[in-house]
Design an enzyme around this catalytic site. Structure first.
Site, PDB file in Angstrom:
ATOM      1  N   HIS A   7     -57.414  31.145 -68.362  1.00  0.00           N
ATOM      2  CA  HIS A   7     -58.159  30.232 -67.495  1.00  0.00           C
ATOM      3  C   HIS A   7     -59.525  30.818 -67.168  1.00  0.00           C
ATOM      4  CE1 HIS A   7     -58.111  26.771 -64.618  1.00  0.00           C
ATOM      5  NE2 HIS A   7     -59.145  27.453 -64.137  1.00  0.00           N
ATOM      6  N   CYS A   8     -60.547  30.290 -67.828  1.00  0.00           N
ATOM      7  CA  CYS A   8     -61.922  30.654 -67.515  1.00  0.00           C
ATOM      8  C   CYS A   8     -62.790  29.423 -67.728  1.00  0.00           C
ATOM      9  CB  CYS A   8     -62.407  31.815 -68.378  1.00  0.00           C
ATOM     10  SG  CYS A   8     -62.515  31.436 -70.152  1.00  0.00           S
ATOM     11  N   HIS A   9     -64.023  29.506 -67.238  1.00  0.00           N
ATOM     12  CA  HIS A   9     -64.985  28.415 -67.385  1.00  0.00           C
ATOM     13  C   HIS A   9     -66.268  28.952 -67.999  1.00  0.00           C
ATOM     14  CE1 HIS A   9     -62.457  25.986 -64.725  1.00  0.00           C
ATOM     15  NE2 HIS A   9     -62.453  26.993 -63.871  1.00  0.00           N
TER      16      HIS A   9
ATOM     17  N   ARG B 148     -57.317  18.296 -68.049  1.00  0.00           N
ATOM     18  CA  ARG B 148     -57.134  18.655 -66.643  1.00  0.00           C
ATOM     19  C   ARG B 148     -57.304  17.436 -65.748  1.00  0.00           C
ATOM     20  NH1 ARG B 148     -60.631  23.119 -63.133  1.00  0.00           N
ATOM     21  NH2 ARG B 148     -58.841  24.198 -62.214  1.00  0.00           N
TER      22      ARG B 148
ATOM     23  N   HIS C 223     -53.466  27.836 -60.812  1.00  0.00           N
ATOM     24  CA  HIS C 223     -53.661  28.717 -59.664  1.00  0.00           C
ATOM     25  C   HIS C 223     -52.469  28.718 -58.695  1.00  0.00           C
ATOM     26  CE1 HIS C 223     -57.616  28.697 -61.303  1.00  0.00           C
ATOM     27  NE2 HIS C 223     -58.077  27.647 -60.666  1.00  0.00           N
TER      28      HIS C 223
ATOM     29  N   ASP D 227     -60.019  33.201 -64.049  1.00  0.00           N
ATOM     30  CA  ASP D 227     -60.718  32.192 -63.250  1.00  0.00           C
ATOM     31  C   ASP D 227     -62.231  32.455 -63.228  1.00  0.00           C
ATOM     32  OD1 ASP D 227     -60.878  29.859 -61.737  1.00  0.00           O
ATOM     33  OD2 ASP D 227     -60.620  30.898 -59.833  1.00  0.00           O
TER      34      ASP D 227
ATOM     35  N   ASN E  54     -66.731  27.772 -56.430  1.00  0.00           N
ATOM     36  CA  ASN E  54     -66.168  27.127 -55.232  1.00  0.00           C
ATOM     37  C   ASN E  54     -65.224  28.058 -54.479  1.00  0.00           C
ATOM     38  OD1 ASN E  54     -67.478  24.575 -55.569  1.00  0.00           O
ATOM     39  ND2 ASN E  54     -66.004  24.078 -57.182  1.00  0.00           N
TER      40      ASN E  54
END
Length: 297
Positions: A34-36, A127, A184, A251, A256
Protein backbone atom coordinates in the site's frame (compact mmCIF):
# COMPACT_ATOMS: atom_id res chain seq x y z
CA UNK A 1 -4.18 25.67 -13.38
CA UNK A 2 -1.83 27.97 -11.54
CA UNK A 3 1.16 26.85 -9.53
CA UNK A 4 -0.40 28.18 -6.33
CA UNK A 5 -3.27 25.71 -6.77
CA UNK A 6 -0.83 22.93 -5.88
CA UNK A 7 0.26 24.23 -2.48
CA UNK A 8 -0.06 21.24 -0.11
CA UNK A 9 -3.09 21.42 2.14
CA UNK A 10 -2.99 20.95 5.95
CA UNK A 11 -2.37 17.37 6.97
CA UNK A 12 0.02 16.78 4.09
CA UNK A 13 3.49 17.55 5.46
CA UNK A 14 5.35 15.26 3.11
CA UNK A 15 7.26 12.09 4.05
CA UNK A 16 9.87 11.85 6.79
CA UNK A 17 13.01 13.56 5.44
CA UNK A 18 15.55 11.27 7.16
CA UNK A 19 14.04 7.88 7.96
CA UNK A 20 16.08 5.40 9.93
CA UNK A 21 17.53 2.36 8.21
CA UNK A 22 15.51 -0.67 9.35
CA UNK A 23 17.36 -3.29 11.34
CA UNK A 24 14.85 -5.91 10.17
CA UNK A 25 16.01 -7.70 7.01
CA UNK A 26 13.01 -8.38 4.79
CA UNK A 27 12.60 -11.62 2.84
CA UNK A 28 13.31 -11.71 -0.91
CA UNK A 29 10.30 -10.49 -2.85
CA UNK A 30 9.02 -8.38 0.05
CA UNK A 31 6.04 -6.30 -1.09
CA UNK A 32 4.93 -2.86 0.00
CA UNK A 33 1.23 -3.56 -0.51
CA UNK A 34 0.00 0.00 0.00
CA UNK A 35 1.65 3.16 -1.28
CA UNK A 36 0.68 6.18 -3.36
CA UNK A 37 2.35 8.28 -6.03
CA UNK A 38 1.79 12.00 -6.64
CA UNK A 39 2.99 14.35 -9.33
CA UNK A 40 4.99 16.16 -10.39
CA UNK A 41 1.85 18.29 -10.34
CA UNK A 42 2.84 20.24 -13.44
CA UNK A 43 2.84 16.96 -15.39
CA UNK A 44 0.09 15.09 -13.55
CA UNK A 45 -2.32 17.76 -12.26
CA UNK A 46 -4.65 16.86 -9.42
CA UNK A 47 -8.40 16.72 -9.86
CA UNK A 48 -10.07 20.15 -9.54
CA UNK A 49 -12.61 18.73 -7.06
CA UNK A 50 -10.02 16.91 -4.90
CA UNK A 51 -10.44 16.93 -1.14
CA UNK A 52 -6.75 17.62 -0.46
CA UNK A 53 -3.49 18.60 -2.15
CA UNK A 54 -0.46 16.45 -1.30
CA UNK A 55 3.26 17.04 -1.54
CA UNK A 56 4.61 15.63 -4.78
CA UNK A 57 5.90 12.06 -4.43
CA UNK A 58 6.84 10.89 -7.95
CA UNK A 59 7.01 7.16 -8.53
CA UNK A 60 10.81 7.27 -8.82
CA UNK A 61 11.03 8.79 -5.33
CA UNK A 62 8.65 6.19 -3.94
CA UNK A 63 10.71 3.38 -5.46
CA UNK A 64 13.90 4.82 -3.96
CA UNK A 65 12.32 4.86 -0.50
CA UNK A 66 11.09 1.28 -0.90
CA UNK A 67 14.55 0.06 -1.91
CA UNK A 68 16.05 1.84 1.12
CA UNK A 69 13.56 0.02 3.34
CA UNK A 70 14.18 -3.38 1.74
CA UNK A 71 11.14 -3.83 -0.54
CA UNK A 72 11.40 -5.28 -4.03
CA UNK A 73 7.73 -5.08 -5.05
CA UNK A 74 4.98 -2.53 -4.62
CA UNK A 75 1.23 -2.06 -4.96
CA UNK A 76 0.38 1.51 -5.95
CA UNK A 77 -3.07 2.62 -4.84
CA UNK A 78 -4.80 5.34 -6.87
CA UNK A 79 -5.39 8.42 -4.76
CA UNK A 80 -8.70 10.25 -4.59
CA UNK A 81 -6.64 13.33 -5.40
CA UNK A 82 -6.66 12.08 -8.99
CA UNK A 83 -10.19 10.60 -8.93
CA UNK A 84 -10.32 8.20 -11.91
CA UNK A 85 -7.56 9.87 -13.95
CA UNK A 86 -5.10 6.98 -14.04
CA UNK A 87 -2.36 8.49 -16.20
CA UNK A 88 0.19 8.67 -13.39
CA UNK A 89 -0.70 5.20 -12.08
CA UNK A 90 -0.29 3.68 -15.53
CA UNK A 91 3.07 5.41 -16.08
CA UNK A 92 4.27 4.21 -12.68
CA UNK A 93 3.25 0.62 -13.45
CA UNK A 94 4.86 0.74 -16.89
CA UNK A 95 8.19 1.76 -15.33
CA UNK A 96 8.51 -1.67 -13.63
CA UNK A 97 5.70 -3.98 -14.76
CA UNK A 98 7.15 -7.14 -13.19
CA UNK A 99 7.42 -5.64 -9.71
CA UNK A 100 4.44 -3.29 -9.51
CA UNK A 101 0.69 -3.73 -9.37
CA UNK A 102 -2.05 -1.15 -9.06
CA UNK A 103 -5.41 -0.43 -7.46
CA UNK A 104 -7.69 1.89 -9.41
CA UNK A 105 -10.68 4.10 -8.69
CA UNK A 106 -13.61 3.26 -10.96
CA UNK A 107 -16.73 5.23 -11.76
CA UNK A 108 -20.06 3.49 -12.02
CA UNK A 109 -19.96 4.17 -15.77
CA UNK A 110 -16.39 2.95 -16.35
CA UNK A 111 -16.60 0.73 -19.40
CA UNK A 112 -15.27 -2.75 -20.06
CA UNK A 113 -12.63 -1.49 -22.51
CA UNK A 114 -11.12 0.82 -19.89
CA UNK A 115 -11.11 -1.95 -17.30
CA UNK A 116 -9.34 -4.27 -19.76
CA UNK A 117 -6.75 -1.54 -20.41
CA UNK A 118 -6.12 -1.13 -16.67
CA UNK A 119 -5.95 -4.89 -16.16
CA UNK A 120 -3.37 -5.28 -18.92
CA UNK A 121 -1.26 -2.58 -17.24
CA UNK A 122 -1.20 -4.45 -13.92
CA UNK A 123 -4.22 -3.13 -12.03
CA UNK A 124 -5.75 -5.82 -9.82
CA UNK A 125 -8.42 -4.04 -7.77
CA UNK A 126 -10.48 -0.90 -7.24
CA UNK A 127 -10.83 1.23 -4.12
CA UNK A 128 -14.08 2.48 -2.59
CA UNK A 129 -13.94 5.27 0.00
CA UNK A 130 -16.36 5.46 2.92
CA UNK A 131 -14.57 8.23 4.86
CA UNK A 132 -15.95 11.71 5.35
CA UNK A 133 -12.77 13.66 4.66
CA UNK A 134 -12.61 12.33 1.08
CA UNK A 135 -16.20 13.17 0.20
CA UNK A 136 -19.63 11.56 0.46
CA UNK A 137 -20.02 7.79 0.40
CA UNK A 138 -20.70 6.30 -3.03
CA UNK A 139 -24.36 5.76 -3.80
CA UNK A 140 -25.50 2.16 -3.13
CA UNK A 141 -26.42 1.62 -6.78
CA UNK A 142 -23.04 2.91 -7.92
CA UNK A 143 -21.31 0.63 -5.42
CA UNK A 144 -23.30 -2.36 -6.67
CA UNK A 145 -22.37 -1.65 -10.29
CA UNK A 146 -18.70 -1.20 -9.47
CA UNK A 147 -18.29 -4.35 -7.38
CA UNK A 148 -19.95 -6.46 -10.06
CA UNK A 149 -17.47 -5.09 -12.59
CA UNK A 150 -14.68 -6.25 -10.25
CA UNK A 151 -16.11 -9.74 -10.00
CA UNK A 152 -16.33 -9.97 -13.78
CA UNK A 153 -12.63 -9.16 -14.27
CA UNK A 154 -11.30 -11.05 -11.23
CA UNK A 155 -10.22 -7.97 -9.25
CA UNK A 156 -10.61 -7.30 -5.54
CA UNK A 157 -12.57 -4.50 -3.89
CA UNK A 158 -10.45 -2.33 -1.60
CA UNK A 159 -12.58 -0.80 1.15
CA UNK A 160 -11.51 2.35 3.02
CA UNK A 161 -13.47 2.96 6.24
CA UNK A 162 -12.72 4.54 9.61
CA UNK A 163 -14.00 4.73 13.19
CA UNK A 164 -17.19 2.60 13.28
CA UNK A 165 -17.38 2.34 9.48
CA UNK A 166 -16.48 -1.35 9.51
CA UNK A 167 -19.57 -1.94 11.66
CA UNK A 168 -21.90 0.27 9.60
CA UNK A 169 -20.79 -1.20 6.28
CA UNK A 170 -20.29 -4.82 7.34
CA UNK A 171 -23.37 -6.06 5.48
CA UNK A 172 -22.34 -4.28 2.27
CA UNK A 173 -18.81 -5.69 2.52
CA UNK A 174 -20.11 -9.18 3.20
CA UNK A 175 -22.26 -9.08 0.06
CA UNK A 176 -19.44 -8.12 -2.34
CA UNK A 177 -19.13 -10.90 -4.96
CA UNK A 178 -15.33 -10.55 -5.19
CA UNK A 179 -12.33 -10.71 -2.87
CA UNK A 180 -12.23 -7.78 -0.45
CA UNK A 181 -9.30 -5.92 1.12
CA UNK A 182 -9.87 -3.72 4.18
CA UNK A 183 -7.47 -0.77 4.29
CA UNK A 184 -5.44 0.22 7.36
CA UNK A 185 -7.04 -2.29 9.77
CA UNK A 186 -10.34 -0.47 9.18
CA UNK A 187 -8.90 2.66 10.84
CA UNK A 188 -10.92 1.70 13.89
CA UNK A 189 -11.03 3.72 17.08
CA UNK A 190 -8.74 1.79 19.41
CA UNK A 191 -10.47 3.26 22.45
CA UNK A 192 -13.05 0.56 21.73
CA UNK A 193 -10.38 -2.03 22.52
CA UNK A 194 -9.35 -5.19 20.69
CA UNK A 195 -12.68 -6.80 21.53
CA UNK A 196 -14.91 -3.77 20.83
CA UNK A 197 -17.56 -3.66 18.08
CA UNK A 198 -15.20 -2.51 15.27
CA UNK A 199 -12.65 -5.22 16.06
CA UNK A 200 -15.38 -7.86 16.27
CA UNK A 201 -16.86 -6.72 12.95
CA UNK A 202 -13.46 -6.91 11.26
CA UNK A 203 -12.76 -10.37 12.68
CA UNK A 204 -16.19 -11.59 11.60
CA UNK A 205 -15.57 -10.45 8.04
CA UNK A 206 -12.12 -12.03 7.97
CA UNK A 207 -13.68 -15.30 9.11
CA UNK A 208 -15.56 -15.42 5.81
CA UNK A 209 -12.42 -16.44 3.93
CA UNK A 210 -12.55 -13.97 1.03
CA UNK A 211 -11.64 -10.85 3.04
CA UNK A 212 -8.07 -9.59 3.55
CA UNK A 213 -6.74 -6.76 5.70
CA UNK A 214 -3.81 -4.37 5.34
CA UNK A 215 -1.74 -3.87 8.49
CA UNK A 216 -0.77 -0.39 7.33
CA UNK A 217 -1.28 2.95 9.04
CA UNK A 218 -0.41 2.08 12.65
CA UNK A 219 0.42 5.77 13.08
CA UNK A 220 -3.15 6.64 12.03
CA UNK A 221 -4.79 4.25 14.50
CA UNK A 222 -2.54 4.64 17.52
CA UNK A 223 -3.72 6.59 20.55
CA UNK A 224 -0.30 6.35 22.20
CA UNK A 225 2.10 7.60 19.51
CA UNK A 226 5.43 6.08 18.48
CA UNK A 227 6.16 3.17 18.66
CA UNK A 228 2.38 2.70 18.30
CA UNK A 229 2.10 -0.23 20.71
CA UNK A 230 -1.71 -0.25 20.73
CA UNK A 231 -2.03 -0.47 16.94
CA UNK A 232 0.83 -2.97 16.68
CA UNK A 233 -1.02 -5.20 19.17
CA UNK A 234 -4.05 -5.20 16.87
CA UNK A 235 -1.86 -6.05 13.88
CA UNK A 236 -0.16 -8.89 15.78
CA UNK A 237 -3.54 -10.37 16.71
CA UNK A 238 -4.60 -10.30 13.05
CA UNK A 239 -1.40 -12.03 11.93
CA UNK A 240 -1.88 -14.69 14.59
CA UNK A 241 -5.50 -15.40 13.74
CA UNK A 242 -5.53 -14.82 9.95
CA UNK A 243 -1.97 -15.47 8.67
CA UNK A 244 -3.14 -16.23 5.11
CA UNK A 245 -5.09 -12.97 4.67
CA UNK A 246 -2.87 -10.21 6.00
CA UNK A 247 -0.84 -7.73 3.97
CA UNK A 248 1.51 -4.91 4.96
CA UNK A 249 2.13 -1.50 3.42
CA UNK A 250 4.10 1.65 4.14
CA UNK A 251 1.20 4.00 3.31
CA UNK A 252 3.92 6.25 1.84
CA UNK A 253 3.95 9.25 1.54
CA UNK A 254 1.44 9.49 4.44
CA UNK A 255 -1.24 11.91 3.29
CA UNK A 256 -4.06 13.36 5.39
CA UNK A 257 -2.40 12.81 8.75
CA UNK A 258 -2.11 14.69 12.03
CA UNK A 259 1.37 15.99 12.79
CA UNK A 260 4.63 14.95 11.17
CA UNK A 261 4.99 11.89 8.96
CA UNK A 262 6.15 8.70 10.71
CA UNK A 263 9.66 7.30 10.40
CA UNK A 264 9.35 4.67 7.66
CA UNK A 265 12.30 2.74 9.06
CA UNK A 266 10.54 2.41 12.42
CA UNK A 267 7.37 1.22 10.68
CA UNK A 268 9.34 -1.55 8.98
CA UNK A 269 11.04 -2.61 12.20
CA UNK A 270 7.61 -2.93 13.85
CA UNK A 271 6.82 -5.75 11.41
CA UNK A 272 8.94 -7.98 13.65
CA UNK A 273 6.46 -7.43 16.48
CA UNK A 274 3.46 -8.08 14.23
CA UNK A 275 4.93 -11.18 12.58
CA UNK A 276 7.61 -12.50 14.97
CA UNK A 277 8.83 -15.47 12.88
CA UNK A 278 10.50 -15.63 9.50
CA UNK A 279 7.69 -17.85 8.25
CA UNK A 280 5.04 -15.34 9.31
CA UNK A 281 6.93 -12.48 7.65
CA UNK A 282 7.39 -14.45 4.44
CA UNK A 283 3.63 -15.09 4.38
CA UNK A 284 2.79 -11.46 5.19
CA UNK A 285 5.24 -9.79 2.81
CA UNK A 286 5.71 -12.29 -0.04
CA UNK A 287 3.21 -15.14 -0.38
CA UNK A 288 0.00 -13.30 0.45
CA UNK A 289 0.61 -10.33 -1.86
CA UNK A 290 1.81 -12.66 -4.61
CA UNK A 291 -1.48 -14.56 -4.38
CA UNK A 292 -3.74 -11.52 -4.25
CA UNK A 293 -1.98 -9.24 -6.73
CA UNK A 294 -0.61 -11.82 -9.14
CA UNK A 295 3.14 -11.42 -8.68
CA UNK A 296 5.39 -14.26 -9.82
CA UNK A 297 6.03 -16.66 -6.95
Amino acid sequence: MTETAFIPSPGNPGPHPRPSKPSLVLPPGATDAHCHVFGPADRYPYAPDRAFTPVDAPHEEVADRQRFLGFQRAVIVQSSGYRSDHRLLLDALAADPASRRGVAILRADTGAAEIRRLDAAGVRGARLHFVNHLGPDPQPEHTRRIVHKLADVGWHAEIHVQDDGIVRHAALIGDIPAPVVIDHMARMDLREGLDGPPARALMSLLDRGNVWVKLSGVDRLSRTGPPYADAVALAASLVCRFPERVLWGTDYPHVNITGAAPDDGLLVDLIAQMAPTEAARERLLVRNPAELFGFER
